[in-house]
Write a protein that holds these residues in place. Structure first.
Motif, PDB file in Angstrom:
ATOM      1  N   LEU A   1      21.830  31.715  40.827  1.00 36.30           N
ATOM      2  CA  LEU A   1      23.215  32.391  41.418  1.00 36.30           C
ATOM      3  C   LEU A   1      23.877  31.079  41.900  1.00 36.30           C
ATOM      4  CD1 LEU A   1      21.733  34.931  43.664  1.00 36.30           C
ATOM      5  CD2 LEU A   1      22.167  35.115  41.287  1.00 36.30           C
ATOM      6  N   VAL A   2      25.170  31.260  41.433  1.00 36.77           N
ATOM      7  CA  VAL A   2      26.109  30.310  41.955  1.00 36.77           C
ATOM      8  C   VAL A   2      27.177  31.086  42.841  1.00 36.77           C
ATOM      9  CG1 VAL A   2      27.929  28.504  40.940  1.00 36.77           C
ATOM     10  CG2 VAL A   2      25.896  29.362  39.865  1.00 36.77           C
ATOM     11  N   GLY A   3      27.560  30.479  43.840  1.00 36.35           N
ATOM     12  CA  GLY A   3      28.365  31.295  44.823  1.00 36.35           C
ATOM     13  C   GLY A   3      29.949  31.601  44.368  1.00 36.35           C
ATOM     14  N   LEU A   4      30.644  31.777  45.466  1.00 32.98           N
ATOM     15  CA  LEU A   4      32.033  31.919  45.287  1.00 32.98           C
ATOM     16  C   LEU A   4      32.711  30.755  44.508  1.00 32.98           C
ATOM     17  CD1 LEU A   4      34.987  33.205  46.108  1.00 32.98           C
ATOM     18  CD2 LEU A   4      34.680  31.899  48.235  1.00 32.98           C
ATOM     19  N   ILE A   5      32.230  29.522  44.680  1.00 33.88           N
ATOM     20  CA  ILE A   5      32.693  28.615  44.160  1.00 33.88           C
ATOM     21  C   ILE A   5      32.193  28.098  42.807  1.00 33.88           C
ATOM     22  CG2 ILE A   5      32.995  26.123  44.658  1.00 33.88           C
ATOM     23  CD1 ILE A   5      34.633  28.024  46.435  1.00 33.88           C
ATOM     24  N   HIS A   6      31.554  29.059  42.367  1.00 34.23           N
ATOM     25  CA  HIS A   6      31.113  28.695  40.848  1.00 34.23           C
ATOM     26  C   HIS A   6      32.365  28.673  40.153  1.00 34.23           C
ATOM     27  CE1 HIS A   6      28.399  32.721  40.759  1.00 34.23           C
ATOM     28  NE2 HIS A   6      29.612  32.416  41.468  1.00 34.23           N
ATOM     29  N   MET A   7      33.178  29.632  40.464  1.00 32.00           N
ATOM     30  CA  MET A   7      34.574  29.485  39.691  1.00 32.00           C
ATOM     31  C   MET A   7      35.445  28.323  40.028  1.00 32.00           C
ATOM     32  SD  MET A   7      35.921  33.368  40.823  1.00 32.00           S
ATOM     33  CE  MET A   7      37.276  32.936  39.870  1.00 32.00           C
TER      34      MET A   7
ATOM     35  N   ASN B   1      30.640  42.666  42.302  1.00 33.21           N
ATOM     36  CA  ASN B   1      29.429  42.003  42.867  1.00 33.21           C
ATOM     37  C   ASN B   1      30.039  40.799  43.731  1.00 33.21           C
ATOM     38  OD1 ASN B   1      27.656  43.985  41.764  1.00 33.21           O
ATOM     39  ND2 ASN B   1      26.533  42.677  40.619  1.00 33.21           N
ATOM     40  N   GLU B   2      30.866  40.119  42.996  1.00 31.45           N
ATOM     41  CA  GLU B   2      31.085  38.793  43.738  1.00 31.45           C
ATOM     42  C   GLU B   2      32.007  39.227  45.087  1.00 31.45           C
ATOM     43  OE1 GLU B   2      30.242  35.859  42.769  1.00 31.45           O
ATOM     44  OE2 GLU B   2      28.866  36.741  41.835  1.00 31.45           O
ATOM     45  N   LEU B   3      32.803  40.229  44.882  1.00 30.30           N
ATOM     46  CA  LEU B   3      33.443  40.338  46.157  1.00 30.30           C
ATOM     47  C   LEU B   3      32.725  41.000  46.987  1.00 30.30           C
ATOM     48  CD1 LEU B   3      36.334  40.631  47.507  1.00 30.30           C
ATOM     49  CD2 LEU B   3      36.465  42.856  46.443  1.00 30.30           C
TER      50      LEU B   3
HETATM   51 ZN   LIG Z   1      28.216  35.035  43.542  1.00 32.20          ZN
END
Ligand SMILES: [Zn+2]
Length: 229
Positions: A7-13, A157-159
Motif C-alpha cells: 500500500l502506498v499512502g496519501l502521498i502515493h499521489m 477507500n483513500e478518503l
Molecule cells: Zn492509501
C-alpha cells in the motif's frame, strides 16, 4: 490468512511532484556538503513535563514545532509511528525501515499482525514529524479497516483511510491543520484510483471542521519551511 499487501499512502499521489521539488534541492545541498547529518546531536525537546526557567522565557513561537522542522533522526520517526499505532486502539505489530531511492514517500506491507512501513530515506530526514504522523495513520488505517491495496484502491477507500488515519494521528496529539497545510503545498493531482489530492484535503477539512483559512495559513508556513530547507 496471510496476504502480502503493498500500500502506498496519501502521498502515493504526490510522490513524483514531492521528489521533483525536494530532490534537486537535496542534490544541491549534497554538492555543497551542507546536508545535515542524521548523526547530528538532537536538539533539546521543549514543551515536555519539565520546563526550565530558560525555556519559560523563550517565546512560544521560537520553540521547535514538529510541524515545521525535520525529524531528529530515524528514531524520532519510530517514536511517531509508535504513538500513532498505540492511539489507533488496535494492536499493530509494525517496524519501520528505509525504503528505496528512488521510490515512494511511504508504503506499508503486511498485515496488522506483522507489517513493515518503508519510508523514503531522504524524505525521512526532511518531512516534518507531524506530517509523518498522518502518513503513518493513513497506512495503518489501510490495514485496520481493510481498505484495499495500492493496486486495488478507490477514491472512497483513500478518503476513508485519510479520515481514519487522521483520527489516529490526532488521538496521538498531532495537528491536522498543519498536516493539511503541508499537503496543500503539493501540486494537485488527480487519478482514477485516488481522486483529486486537493479535493481530499477539502473533504478531510470538512469532516473535522477545520476552517479553510486556518489551513491556508498553515500552508504558508509549510511553504516557507520548504523554501528554507
Ligand atoms: Zn492509501
Amino acid at each position: 490468512m496471510v496476504v502480502t499487501t503493498e500500500l502506498v499512502g496519501l502521498i502515493h499521489m504526490t510522490t513524483r511532484p514531492f521528489h521533483n521539488l525536494l530532490l534537486p534541492r537535496i542534490a544541491v545541498l549534497l554538492v555543497l556538503g551542507a546536508l545535515p547529518s542524521c548523526a547530528e546531536p538532537a536538539a533539546p525537546v521543549h514543551g515536555g513535563a519539565g520546563t526550565s526557567p530558560t525555556q519559560k522565557s523563550r517565546p512560544p513561537e521560537k520553540r521547535p514545532d514538529s510541524s515545521y522542522r525535520p525529524p531528529r533522526g530515524f528514531t524520532e520517526l519510530q517514536s511517531v509511528a509508535g504513538r500513532v499505532a498505540r492511539a489507533s486502539g488496535h494492536k499493530i505489530v509494525w517496524r519501520l525501515q528505509p525504503g528505496a531511492n528512488p521510490g515512494p514517500l511511504v508504503r506499508i506491507r503486511g498485515t496488522v499482525n506483522d507489517c513493515t512501513i518503508f519510508v523514503h530515506p531522504l524524505a525521512a530526514r526532511k518531512v516534518p514529524p507531524n506530517t509523518w504522523a498522518f502518513l503513518f495513520g493513513h497506512e495503518f488505517a489501510h490495514l485496520t479497516e481493510n481498505l484495499g491495496t495500492h493496486s486495488a484502491t478507490s477514491p472512497e477507500n483513500e478518503l476513508q483511510a485519510d479520515i481514519t488515519g487522521a483520527r489516529y494521528a490526532m488521538a496521538a496529539g498531532y495537528r491536522i491543520e498543519a498536516f493539511l497545510g503541508w499537503v496543500l503545498t503539493e501540486p494537485d493531482q488527480k487519478s482514477d484510483s485516488h481522486g483529486s489530492l486537493h479535493q481530499r484535503v477539502r473533504a478531510i477539512a470538512r469532516k473535522f471542521g477545520v476552517p479553510w483559512r486556518t489551513i491556508e495559513r498553515e500552508s504558508k508556513r509549510a511553504a516557507s519551511y520548504r523554501a528554507g530547507r
